[in-house]
Each structure stands twice: as C-alpha cells, then as structure tokens.
Design a protein around this motif. Structure first.
Motif, PDB file in Angstrom:
ATOM      1  N   HIS A  74       1.187  -1.068  -0.403  1.00 35.36           N
ATOM      2  CA  HIS A  74       0.031  -0.093   0.220  1.00 35.36           C
ATOM      3  C   HIS A  74       1.043   1.361   0.180  1.00 35.36           C
ATOM      4  O   HIS A  74       0.074   2.804  -0.966  1.00 35.36           O
ATOM      5  N   HIS A 111      -0.168  -6.071  -6.763  1.00 33.54           N
ATOM      6  CA  HIS A 111      -0.862  -6.533  -4.785  1.00 33.54           C
ATOM      7  C   HIS A 111      -2.352  -6.915  -5.141  1.00 33.54           C
ATOM      8  O   HIS A 111      -2.393  -7.742  -4.225  1.00 33.54           O
ATOM      9  N   GLU A 115      -2.441 -10.203  -2.987  1.00 34.42           N
ATOM     10  CA  GLU A 115      -3.388  -9.443  -1.645  1.00 34.42           C
ATOM     11  C   GLU A 115      -4.500 -10.571  -1.795  1.00 34.42           C
ATOM     12  O   GLU A 115      -4.728 -11.316  -0.697  1.00 34.42           O
ATOM     13  N   HIS A 170     -10.701   2.246  -0.160  1.00 35.04           N
ATOM     14  CA  HIS A 170     -10.651   0.526  -0.340  1.00 35.04           C
ATOM     15  C   HIS A 170      -9.317   0.039   0.767  1.00 35.04           C
ATOM     16  O   HIS A 170      -9.702  -0.902   1.416  1.00 35.04           O
ATOM     17  N   ASP A 175     -10.038  -3.174   2.747  1.00 33.61           N
ATOM     18  CA  ASP A 175      -9.241  -4.501   3.245  1.00 33.61           C
ATOM     19  C   ASP A 175      -9.167  -4.621   4.671  1.00 33.61           C
ATOM     20  O   ASP A 175      -7.782  -5.401   4.943  1.00 33.61           O
ATOM     21  N   TYR A 178     -10.141  -7.320   7.062  1.00 31.20           N
ATOM     22  CA  TYR A 178      -8.873  -9.267   6.107  1.00 31.20           C
ATOM     23  C   TYR A 178      -8.439  -9.343   7.389  1.00 31.20           C
ATOM     24  O   TYR A 178      -7.591 -10.449   7.904  1.00 31.20           O
TER      25      TYR A 178
HETATM   26 FE   LIG Z   1      -5.108  -3.766  -0.694  1.00 26.72          FE
END
Ligand SMILES: [Fe+2]
Ligand SMILES: [Fe+2]
Length: 188
Positions: A74, A111, A115, A170, A175, A178
C-alpha cells in the motif's frame, strides 16, 4: 494554470522583484521601495505554500491493515500514485505521464493478485466480494487508460481524482476487514 505554470509565474515574479530591488538601491539606500520589496520577497514563499499547497498523499499509521507485506504494498501504491499526480499536475512530458500511470496500474494488478492469494490462503469469507471490487476497479482504470490514449493529458484529472479516492477508501475500509482472519492464520 497547472502547477508548473504557477511555479514559473512565481519564479518570474521573484526575478523581477530582485531586479527592482537592485535598481532601487542604485537610486539611494534611503529609498524605502527596495526595503519594502525585500520584505515582499520574504513573503512570497509563504504565500506560495499557502495557495499552492502540496496535495501529495502521505501514508498514515491508521491506514495499516496489520499485515506488514500488504502495508508495504500500500505504501508503494501511494508512492506511485503521488508520482503519477506529480506527472499530471505539473504537466510534464507525455512520456513521463504515461510511464507513471503505467507503473501505477501495473503495481495495482500485482498487489491485487498478492492480496487475493493471501485472502484465499486465510480462507477469508468475503474473498469473492473483495475480488469483485478489485476487478471493477481494474475495469474502470482500463477505461481511463483508453480515454487517456484517445484524449491525452486533459482526461487525467478524472483519473487522478478516482484513483486517489478509490485507493485510500479501499485500503482504509475494505482491506482492513481481512486483518483479523489473516492474523489468525499467521500471515504477515
Ligand atoms: Fe490492498
Ligand atoms: Fe483490496
């Protein structure tokens, strides 16, 4: 005016003031105008910072998803986004603009893929919905790239705003959901 033009206007203004100060002192040291202009000269950088403030995005601790490798991703995305915004806002060369956008899109894909693999490994319940968000974002970005290929620089304002809002929302929202599951599975 873009940021490069603003910077140029300020540089020309500073140059003119310096010349005026020199000419003012030629008339005599008791002339008040050059002294006033010196004060103005010191105020210009303050005014520039105030009116054309840097809108680069800075990664904050609150953006952390609690997984080091994904935080690093990120941070890299934010770095590439800032690079793209600089290329766009300073209206640099088309080559730099295209390269910066390309690098951002490429790293976003990388990414998302990483992820998604980690979410699957953790058996994350909302995996499918999360993946769909990634896919919708990539589809939107591909549309923007097509628009950029057709219309060039002027189309990038919308791209810059969309990418900035989407990425921050996001990372800072979807994100983070999780985190618990991944940490329970020992994912770092
Ligand atoms: Fe992400
Ligand atoms: Fe995500």
């Amino acid at each position: 005016m873009n940021k490069r033009s603003n910077a140029l206007v300020f540089a020309v203004l500073i140059g003119l003031i310096i010349v005026a100060i020199g000419l003012g002192f030629l008339i005599g040291l008791d002339n008040p105008i050059p002294w006033i202009l010196i004060a103005v000269l010191f105020l210009i950088p303050i005014a520039y910072k105030k009116y054309f403030k840097n809108d680069a995005i800075i990664w904050k601790e609150e953006y952390s998803v609690g997984i080091q490798s994904l935080d690093d991703d990120h941070k890299r995305l934010i770095y590439l986004l800032n690079q793209f915004k600089t290329a766009y806002e300073y209206d640099t060369s088309a080559e730099f603009e295209r390269q910066a956008l390309g690098q951002l899109v490429e790293y976003t894909r990388f990414h998302f893929s990483r992820e998604e693999d980690m979410m699957q490994e953790a058996g994350y319940d909302d995996f499918e919905e999360h993946k769909k968000q990634h896919e919708r974002m990539i589809a939107q970005v591909e549309e923007f790239v097509g628009l950029y290929n057709r219309e060039g620089h002027d189309s990038l304002n919308e791209v810059s705003t969309y990418l900035t809002n989407w990425l921050i929302n996001h990372i800072n929202g979807t994100d983070k959901q999780y985190t618990e599951v991944m940490q329970q599975h020992g994912i770092k």
